[in-house]
Design a protein around this motif. Structure first.
Motif, PDB file in Angstrom:
ATOM      1  N   GLU A 153      36.990  40.582  53.501  1.00 25.28           N
ATOM      2  CA  GLU A 153      36.886  39.601  52.431  1.00 25.28           C
ATOM      3  C   GLU A 153      37.501  40.208  51.176  1.00 25.28           C
ATOM      4  O   GLU A 153      37.556  41.432  51.025  1.00 25.28           O
ATOM      5  CB  GLU A 153      35.430  39.217  52.178  1.00 25.28           C
ATOM      6  N   GLY A 154      37.961  39.343  50.296  1.00 24.35           N
ATOM      7  CA  GLY A 154      38.550  39.852  49.065  1.00 24.35           C
ATOM      8  C   GLY A 154      39.321  38.781  48.335  1.00 24.35           C
ATOM      9  O   GLY A 154      39.316  37.601  48.713  1.00 24.35           O
ATOM     10  N   GLY A 155      39.956  39.202  47.284  1.00 21.45           N
ATOM     11  CA  GLY A 155      40.719  38.261  46.497  1.00 21.45           C
ATOM     12  C   GLY A 155      41.415  38.924  45.332  1.00 21.45           C
ATOM     13  O   GLY A 155      41.410  40.154  45.190  1.00 21.45           O
ATOM     14  N   ILE A 156      42.028  38.091  44.514  1.00 22.56           N
ATOM     15  CA  ILE A 156      42.814  38.536  43.368  1.00 22.56           C
ATOM     16  C   ILE A 156      42.282  37.833  42.127  1.00 22.56           C
ATOM     17  O   ILE A 156      42.160  36.598  42.116  1.00 22.56           O
ATOM     18  CB  ILE A 156      44.302  38.178  43.538  1.00 22.56           C
ATOM     19  N   HIS A 157      41.959  38.602  41.107  1.00 20.68           N
ATOM     20  CA  HIS A 157      41.658  37.998  39.803  1.00 20.68           C
ATOM     21  C   HIS A 157      42.916  38.113  38.959  1.00 20.68           C
ATOM     22  O   HIS A 157      43.314  39.221  38.558  1.00 20.68           O
ATOM     23  CB  HIS A 157      40.499  38.693  39.108  1.00 20.68           C
ATOM     24  N   VAL A 158      43.571  36.995  38.730  1.00 22.46           N
ATOM     25  CA  VAL A 158      44.817  36.964  37.974  1.00 22.46           C
ATOM     26  C   VAL A 158      44.495  36.796  36.496  1.00 22.46           C
ATOM     27  O   VAL A 158      43.853  35.817  36.100  1.00 22.46           O
ATOM     28  CB  VAL A 158      45.746  35.845  38.469  1.00 22.46           C
ATOM     29  N   ALA A 159      44.946  37.740  35.687  1.00 24.71           N
ATOM     30  CA  ALA A 159      44.720  37.696  34.242  1.00 24.71           C
ATOM     31  C   ALA A 159      45.875  36.963  33.559  1.00 24.71           C
ATOM     32  O   ALA A 159      46.930  36.716  34.159  1.00 24.71           O
ATOM     33  CB  ALA A 159      44.594  39.111  33.692  1.00 24.71           C
TER      34      ALA A 159
END
Length: 303
Positions: A153-159
């Motif tokens: 599981e995981g993901g990307i936090h785009v700033a």
């Protein structure tokens, strides 16, 4: 064509090794240069094509060495030089090669090409059915074992500034799958991943570095077998599109890294005759990612 070996150029310093001599046949000339990327780091693997401007034909092709350098022996004449690398704007120049002379060593910096549209700020979650975490390891000195992890599981936090973005991945170590139950059980054992003591492999990025075009480097910490090490993920960003289960917004990327087993105390080794190791010292890791933008109507991926 002969390739020169020079000492590495440090960012911001003059080209070193410029006074080294290279054997050139009598009556011939030579061209050499050093190629750097958009942030000034030496660039191995850039493609150099030399064309005879009079005859209109390609005379030589080469790639830069590990120090970003190339050295080509040429007949006297006028040539067009094209230096190219994926995701970067190509560089072109014309050179005049004289007999018994070498064109002075120059430094060529490649600049970013047109980049694909970046994902918008927010949280993007990995879509497991369309994401793969794979690895390749050398076996008995010649063949390769290909495997994957099936649960993660995981993901990307785009700033707002992409350089400030973060990626986090948590992998269930027991989900390792190489297509062979005996081997997989051995990899789960204390000889390797020791999944009972260390059930997860975890990566958390702390820096995004833009390399030009669609190229990024993700720097972060990879924790495995109770050991954490800094790794660089060489990442090719593939763009953003509406598509999938409900035409949702999603982005994609392919990231790779080379890991050294002993950095993570995965020291099991058995030697065959003539000192050939059953398992090689390095493992190539590949993350083939699709991520969906998280919103109130983001669909749930099917099992």
């Amino acid at each position: 064509m002969p390739l020169a070996l020079f000492r590495r150029k440090r960012a911001g310093s003059a080209v070193r090794g410029a006074g080294l001599a290279h054997p050139v046949p009598s009556g011939a000339g030579a061209f050499h240069c050093q190629v750097t990327d958009p942030i000034g780091q030496v660039m191995p693997g850039a493609e150099v094509t030399v064309t005879d401007t009079g005859a209109g034909r390609v005379t030589a092709k080469a790639t830069t060495d590990p120090y970003g350098l190339v050295f080509l022996t040429l007949q006297p004449g006028r040539y067009g030089v094209l230096i190219a690398a994926e995701g970067l704007q190509p560089h072109q120049q014309t050179i005049d090669v004289l007999p018994d002379a070498t064109v002075p060593l120059t430094s060529v910096q490649l600049h970013p090409g047109r980049a694909p549209e970046l994902p918008g700020p927010g949280t993007w979650l990995f879509d497991p059915p369309h994401t793969a975490i794979r690895f390749i390891a050398k076996h008995v000195g010649m063949a390769h074992v290909h495997g994957r992890f099936t649960r993660f599981e995981g993901g990307i936090h785009v700033a707002a500034d992409m350089a400030d973005s973060r990626v986090e991945v948590r992998i269930d170590a027991s989900s390792i799958d190489t297509g062979n139950n005996t081997r997989d059980n051995h990899l789960r054992s204390a000889d390797f991943l020791d999944v009972e003591r260390y059930p997860y492999v975890h990566f958390s990025s702390d820096r995004f570095l833009y390399r030009g075009g669609s190229k990024w480097t993700l720097q972060g910490a990879l924790t495995m077998h109770g050991v954490s090490r800094t790794v660089d993920l060489d990442t090719n960003y593939l763009g953003v599109v509406n598509g999938g289960y409900a035409e949702e917004l999603r982005c994609a990327a392919l990231a790779t890294a080379e890991l050294h087993r002993e950095d993570y105390t995965l020291n099991w080794r058995t030697m065959l005759a003539r000192g050939i190791a059953v398992v090689g010292p390095t493992v190539k890791l590949e993350l083939d990612i699709q991520a969906m933008y998280r919103s109130h109507d983001t669909p749930t991926p099917p099992e």
